[in-house]
Design a protein around this motif. Structure first.
Motif, PDB file in Angstrom:
ATOM      1  N   UNK A  44      21.693  16.438  92.592  1.00 48.74           N
ATOM      2  CA  UNK A  44      22.592  16.353  93.744  1.00 48.74           C
ATOM      3  C   UNK A  44      23.597  17.487  93.771  1.00 48.74           C
ATOM      4  N   UNK A  45      24.188  17.797  92.620  1.00 53.75           N
ATOM      5  CA  UNK A  45      25.151  18.894  92.559  1.00 53.75           C
ATOM      6  C   UNK A  45      24.486  20.238  92.831  1.00 53.75           C
ATOM      7  N   UNK A  46      23.272  20.417  92.300  1.00 52.27           N
ATOM      8  CA  UNK A  46      22.562  21.677  92.518  1.00 52.27           C
ATOM      9  C   UNK A  46      22.214  21.859  93.994  1.00 52.27           C
ATOM     10  N   UNK A  47      21.698  20.807  94.620  1.00 52.62           N
ATOM     11  CA  UNK A  47      21.365  20.884  96.045  1.00 52.62           C
ATOM     12  C   UNK A  47      22.622  21.128  96.869  1.00 52.62           C
ATOM     13  N   UNK A  48      23.737  20.452  96.505  1.00 55.35           N
ATOM     14  CA  UNK A  48      24.987  20.669  97.225  1.00 55.35           C
ATOM     15  C   UNK A  48      25.468  22.104  97.121  1.00 55.35           C
ATOM     16  N   UNK A  49      25.341  22.687  95.914  1.00 52.08           N
ATOM     17  CA  UNK A  49      25.779  24.073  95.729  1.00 52.08           C
ATOM     18  C   UNK A  49      24.940  25.033  96.556  1.00 52.08           C
ATOM     19  N   UNK A  50      23.623  24.851  96.528  1.00 56.27           N
ATOM     20  CA  UNK A  50      22.736  25.744  97.283  1.00 56.27           C
ATOM     21  C   UNK A  50      22.938  25.566  98.786  1.00 56.27           C
ATOM     22  N   UNK A  51      23.021  24.280  99.236  1.00 59.68           N
ATOM     23  CA  UNK A  51      23.200  24.022 100.664  1.00 59.68           C
ATOM     24  C   UNK A  51      24.537  24.590 101.154  1.00 59.68           C
ATOM     25  N   UNK A  52      25.603  24.424 100.374  1.00 61.29           N
ATOM     26  CA  UNK A  52      26.897  24.959 100.766  1.00 61.29           C
ATOM     27  C   UNK A  52      26.882  26.475 100.864  1.00 61.29           C
ATOM     28  N   UNK A  53      26.187  27.111  99.915  1.00 61.00           N
ATOM     29  CA  UNK A  53      26.121  28.573  99.923  1.00 61.00           C
ATOM     30  C   UNK A  53      25.413  29.087 101.174  1.00 61.00           C
ATOM     31  N   UNK A  54      24.250  28.498 101.499  1.00 56.85           N
ATOM     32  CA  UNK A  54      23.509  28.962 102.672  1.00 56.85           C
ATOM     33  C   UNK A  54      24.240  28.633 103.968  1.00 56.85           C
ATOM     34  N   UNK A  76      31.761  36.739 102.808  1.00 57.27           N
ATOM     35  CA  UNK A  76      31.009  37.784 102.128  1.00 57.27           C
ATOM     36  C   UNK A  76      30.252  37.199 100.931  1.00 57.27           C
ATOM     37  N   UNK A  77      29.250  37.960 100.495  1.00 58.57           N
ATOM     38  CA  UNK A  77      28.416  37.487  99.373  1.00 58.57           C
ATOM     39  C   UNK A  77      29.246  37.297  98.109  1.00 58.57           C
ATOM     40  N   UNK A  78      30.072  38.288  97.805  1.00 59.21           N
ATOM     41  CA  UNK A  78      30.887  38.178  96.587  1.00 59.21           C
ATOM     42  C   UNK A  78      31.902  37.053  96.700  1.00 59.21           C
ATOM     43  N   UNK A  79      32.336  36.765  97.916  1.00 57.55           N
ATOM     44  CA  UNK A  79      33.295  35.692  98.104  1.00 57.55           C
ATOM     45  C   UNK A  79      32.638  34.321  97.927  1.00 57.55           C
ATOM     46  N   UNK A  80      31.340  34.259  98.268  1.00 58.57           N
ATOM     47  CA  UNK A  80      30.596  32.996  98.136  1.00 58.57           C
ATOM     48  C   UNK A  80      30.001  32.805  96.746  1.00 58.57           C
TER      49      UNK A  80
END
Length: 586
Positions: free
Chosen positions: A38-48, A55-59
């Motif tokens: 759940x945490x991994x999916x949340x991190x990836x979903x939030x990033x996209x 910016x990329x470095x900010x994310x």
């Protein structure tokens, strides 16, 4: 000054209850992958989702921090899974999980407060919905440790609600209302999961306590039966032994007749005692079936010799028939088969006078191995058909009136039924009044490989031996002394195990007859001490002399170091065979 002790409330999930910690470890092992995923999916979903707004470095800190934060949870789950069963999570680890959950919740809270206020509200609303469902999943994953669940979810939900309320977007209020409903639902769900978790633990604990109580009850029953067996058979041993010795001497006809009546009465009492103890063993669940390879004809021959005096006393004829297709060697519990036959044939003898008793052994092939079918037919008084239902019931007789002619406890047939069923067979009867009865039973048996049988030879008379007898009953001491001296042996008598150990250390003995239940030091403890001696005396043969005939007791005697077993009442033939065997080995 000592600090006051603090006991955490039960709802926090920090408990010193072993059952609780075992259940928590199982829950953590099972649900840790769900929380990590759940945490991994949340991190990836939030990033996209936020990729176009930052910016990329900010994310970059968003996925890196969240993914790295999963490592402690993964390591903890792996350690628990690799631990030997039963896996128990310690209070220290429970506290560590609570702290970890709080840190992870704060990480999420920090990221929420940093990114979402700066993102378009449509993106923020989407992520807030995802965070609410992530917290709902955490409620399921961490419900075994409510404090960890609260430390993880509450900061995140509070941060999301704050972001919604501070947003100027008109759609923020419905999102805030949704978050409040989700928070209420999460707390309700957590409460229900925790209550169910506690209920399952209490149920498991009750089952464990019932199992322990059942085991203790079974042990108590076994010990009680052993004591009863000893206390009943020990005086009977003295009675039968003394009558037997008296019958061996010169007697007048009237005296021999009276002693014969006394001997028969004592044997009838022994039969009743055996039936009651046998039935009690069934009730206590202490009857074990032990298949062995045996020669059927030898068993029939030994039974014929055993039952011959009772048959002759009734004026009956006993006929045995073994069908040609019956395997000569079988694998089954021959001791239980012998017990069933003795009871059924004894029952036929009791109700048949000046008649015939026919025992037929047949074979019924099956898909597995085969079925031994035994029929015991007599020409006795017969049984009314309306009484069949009472035949195999304990303490039940066809004629239960005070004027009945045939004595007994009504346990023999009940024991037969239980033995047959325990061995996987069936038992039944057919009869007609005045024409006799036929009792039959079937037992699943496997044909066995023939064994080379030694040709019986006459055993030479046993050489004089020095024998130590450890027995606390004075009458049994006198009986055993007479039996051993009559066979030409020397014997010393001691009254307890401590004296037996002392005597074995002083004098060389050829055999020790060791009673099991004695004062000061019992026979089992005395045997262990003898086996621990540092001299050759530790190798002396020791025969258990006891009325404790349960298989579990015999195993205990063997493990203690006893090499032979003589049951009470003492059989003179068995004692003489043991003495001859030991004399031949010397």
């Amino acid at each position: 000054m000592a600090l006051p002790s603090f006991k955490a409330p039960a709802w926090l999930g920090i408990s010193d209850d072993g059952s609780m910690r075992v259940a928590q470890s199982v829950a953590i092992i099972r649900h840790a992958p769900m929380l990590v995923l759940g945490n991994a999916v949340g991190a990836v979903a939030g990033t996209f989702t936020l990729y176009g707004s930052f910016d990329f470095l900010e994310l970059l800190p968003l996925p890196v921090v969240l993914l790295l934060s999963q490592i402690p949870l993964i390591r903890s789950a792996i350690r628990l899974r690799s631990a030997p069963a039963p896996r128990t999570v310690s209070q220290r680890r429970i506290r560590a999980i609570i702290v970890y959950s709080a840190v992870l919740g704060l990480v999420w809270t920090t990221l929420i407060c940093f990114y979402l206020p700066r993102a378009p509200f449509t993106q923020a609303a989407f992520l807030l919905s995802g965070i609410a469902f992530l917290c709902l999943g955490a409620v399921t994953a961490l419900s075994a440790v409510p404090a960890a669940c609260l430390a993880y979810a509450l900061p995140m939900m509070a941060a999301g609600l704050t972001v919604s309320l501070m947003s100027p977007d008109p759609a923020a209020w419905p999102v805030a209302f949704m978050l409040v409903l989700m928070l209420v639902g999460q707390m309700w769900f957590l409460s229900g999961n925790w209550a169910q978790f506690r209920y399952l633990i209490e149920t498991a604990r009750e089952k464990e306590q019932l199992a322990i109580a059942a085991q203790a009850s079974s042990t108590a029953k076994s010990e009680f039966l052993a004591v009863v067996s000893h206390e009943l058979r020990t005086p009977l041993n003295g009675v039968l032994g003394m009558i037997g010795l008296a019958l061996q001497g010169p007697l007048e006809a009237v005296q021999r007749q009276r002693l014969g009546f006394a001997d028969q009465a004592a044997r009838d009492l022994l039969t009743i005692v055996n039936d009651i103890l046998g039935y009690s063993k069934f009730e206590a669940g202490l009857v074990a079936i032990e298949p062995v390879d045996f020669h059927l004809a030898d068993l029939v021959h030994s039974l014929s010799e055993l039952l011959a005096p009772r048959v002759a006393a009734q004026g009956d004829r006993l006929n045995w028939t073994i069908d040609d297709d019956v395997p000569a060697w079988l694998r089954a519990d021959d001791g239980r088969l012998r017990q069933i036959l003795v009871n059924l044939v004894g029952n036929a003898i009791k109700f048949t006078r000046n008649g015939t008793i026919d025992i037929r052994l047949g074979w019924q092939p099956t898909d597995d191995f085969g079925m031994l079918r035994v029929e015991v037919a007599d020409s006795g008084i017969g049984i009314p058909t309306d009484k069949f239902d009472r035949l195999f019931q304990p303490f039940s007789q066809v004629d239960s009136s005070l004027a009945r002619r045939h004595e007994g406890m009504g346990l023999g047939l009940s024991i037969c039924r239980r033995l047959v069923e325990a061995m996987g067979g069936e038992i039944g009867v057919s009869s007609a009044v005045g024409k006799g009865s036929t009792f039959w039973f079937t037992l699943p048996c496997a044909p066995a490989m023939p064994r080379i049988q030694e040709t019986p030879v006459d055993m030479p008379a046993a050489r004089p031996m020095r024998i130590l007898v450890a027995e606390d009953n004075v009458m049994n001491q006198a009986l055993i002394r007479e039996m051993l001296r009559g066979a030409g042996h020397y014997c010393d008598i001691v009254a307890d195990g401590a004296e037996a150990v002392e005597m074995v250390g002083k004098l060389p003995y050829d055999l020790v007859l060791m009673d099991v239940q004695m004062p000061r030091l019992d026979g089992i403890a005395a045997t262990r001490q003898i086996r621990a001696l540092r001299s050759k005396a530790r190798d002396v043969p020791i025969a258990a002399l006891t009325a404790n005939v349960l298989p579990a007791q015999r195993q205990t005697y063997t493990e203690a170091g006893m090499t032979h077993f003589l049951g009470k009442p003492i059989d003179a033939g068995a004692l003489n065979r043991l003495l001859a065997e030991l004399a031949g080995q010397a």
